[in-house]
Enzyme design. Sequence first.
Site, PDB file in Angstrom:
ATOM      1  N   SER A 107      19.834 -22.155 -28.138  1.00  0.00           N
ATOM      2  CA  SER A 107      18.560 -22.514 -27.533  1.00  0.00           C
ATOM      3  C   SER A 107      17.477 -22.454 -28.606  1.00  0.00           C
ATOM      4  O   SER A 107      17.744 -22.694 -29.794  1.00  0.00           O
ATOM      5  CB  SER A 107      18.251 -21.577 -26.366  1.00  0.00           C
ATOM      6  OG  SER A 107      17.025 -21.933 -25.759  1.00  0.00           O
TER       7      SER A 107
ATOM      8  N   TYR B  71      12.636 -31.858 -26.725  1.00  0.00           N
ATOM      9  CA  TYR B  71      13.478 -30.839 -27.354  1.00  0.00           C
ATOM     10  C   TYR B  71      13.409 -29.527 -26.576  1.00  0.00           C
ATOM     11  O   TYR B  71      14.445 -28.928 -26.249  1.00  0.00           O
ATOM     12  CB  TYR B  71      13.017 -30.641 -28.792  1.00  0.00           C
ATOM     13  CG  TYR B  71      13.772 -29.602 -29.574  1.00  0.00           C
ATOM     14  CD1 TYR B  71      15.031 -29.876 -30.101  1.00  0.00           C
ATOM     15  CD2 TYR B  71      13.217 -28.346 -29.830  1.00  0.00           C
ATOM     16  CE1 TYR B  71      15.719 -28.933 -30.845  1.00  0.00           C
ATOM     17  CE2 TYR B  71      13.894 -27.396 -30.568  1.00  0.00           C
ATOM     18  CZ  TYR B  71      15.145 -27.691 -31.072  1.00  0.00           C
ATOM     19  OH  TYR B  71      15.821 -26.747 -31.809  1.00  0.00           O
TER      20      TYR B  71
ATOM     21  N   LYS C  61      16.373 -27.264 -24.543  1.00  0.00           N
ATOM     22  CA  LYS C  61      16.702 -25.883 -24.891  1.00  0.00           C
ATOM     23  C   LYS C  61      16.567 -24.953 -23.689  1.00  0.00           C
ATOM     24  O   LYS C  61      17.383 -24.039 -23.493  1.00  0.00           O
ATOM     25  CB  LYS C  61      15.826 -25.416 -26.056  1.00  0.00           C
ATOM     26  CG  LYS C  61      16.086 -26.168 -27.346  1.00  0.00           C
ATOM     27  CD  LYS C  61      17.562 -26.094 -27.752  1.00  0.00           C
ATOM     28  CE  LYS C  61      17.854 -26.763 -29.074  1.00  0.00           C
ATOM     29  NZ  LYS C  61      19.243 -26.605 -29.502  1.00  0.00           N
TER      30      LYS C  61
END
Length: 258
Positions: free
Chosen positions: A146, A160, A164
């Site tokens: 993550s 993004y 995560k």
Amino acid sequence: MLENKNVKQQVAIVTGAGQGIGFAICRELARQGVAIVLNDADPALTEKAMNQLNNEFTDCCLGVAGNAADVSFIRELVRKAVEHFGRVTIAIANAGITLFGDFLTYTPEALQQVMELNLRGSFFLAQAVAQQIIKQQTGGSILFMSSVTGHQAHKNLAAYGMTKAALEMLAKNLVVELSAYGITVNAVAPGATLTERTAEDLNYENTWSTITPMGRPASPADIAHAAVFLVSEKARHITGQTLIIDGGWTSVSPSPYE
């Protein structure tokens, strides 16, 4: 050491591991006596990393270059691991892509790239390795990569950060699915880390040293030590958790852009 394990017993697949955090994880695993299938999209990096580990730790590593977002390739990775080492007990889904972009102009193509590698690749690596572990009846560990951007908003990283955060939820959900088979599932969330890629930004180390409470960005080894702990026997009662490794940055969260 990883207790009660030897090379024949403990075998890890690590994606995106030609350099940086992924390679540091492989090196620490090898130091602990774990056999490794090292993957990177770049064939030259894959071969270089494999040779370095094999020279340092005596034939501990099989390098397999390819696209860690491709489900057929992921299944081939598992097949090769079993063919070469006899089993798979650890999966570390380290491969990922960061594509910066303003939310208002972010393209479908960029989103697709980020989703395919960060989520699709991680999901199906976990699935393929879990299926193999269940077949073996050995138990094992899955680890997702993550990021602090899954916890704190970060400019130009909406896509993004979304992927995560999703990986952390996947780790939680798989507790329900996989605990009965003796499989732990966790995630690590690195903050700023000084790798070959980030070092290309000449201001990176100074900026993050200034705004990180511990006074420096992480090294790849900082992340690797935590990752290897979470897939070890010492962490066998830890599952569904995310460990943030950021020198305290998420406690205060100053922006690197100010």
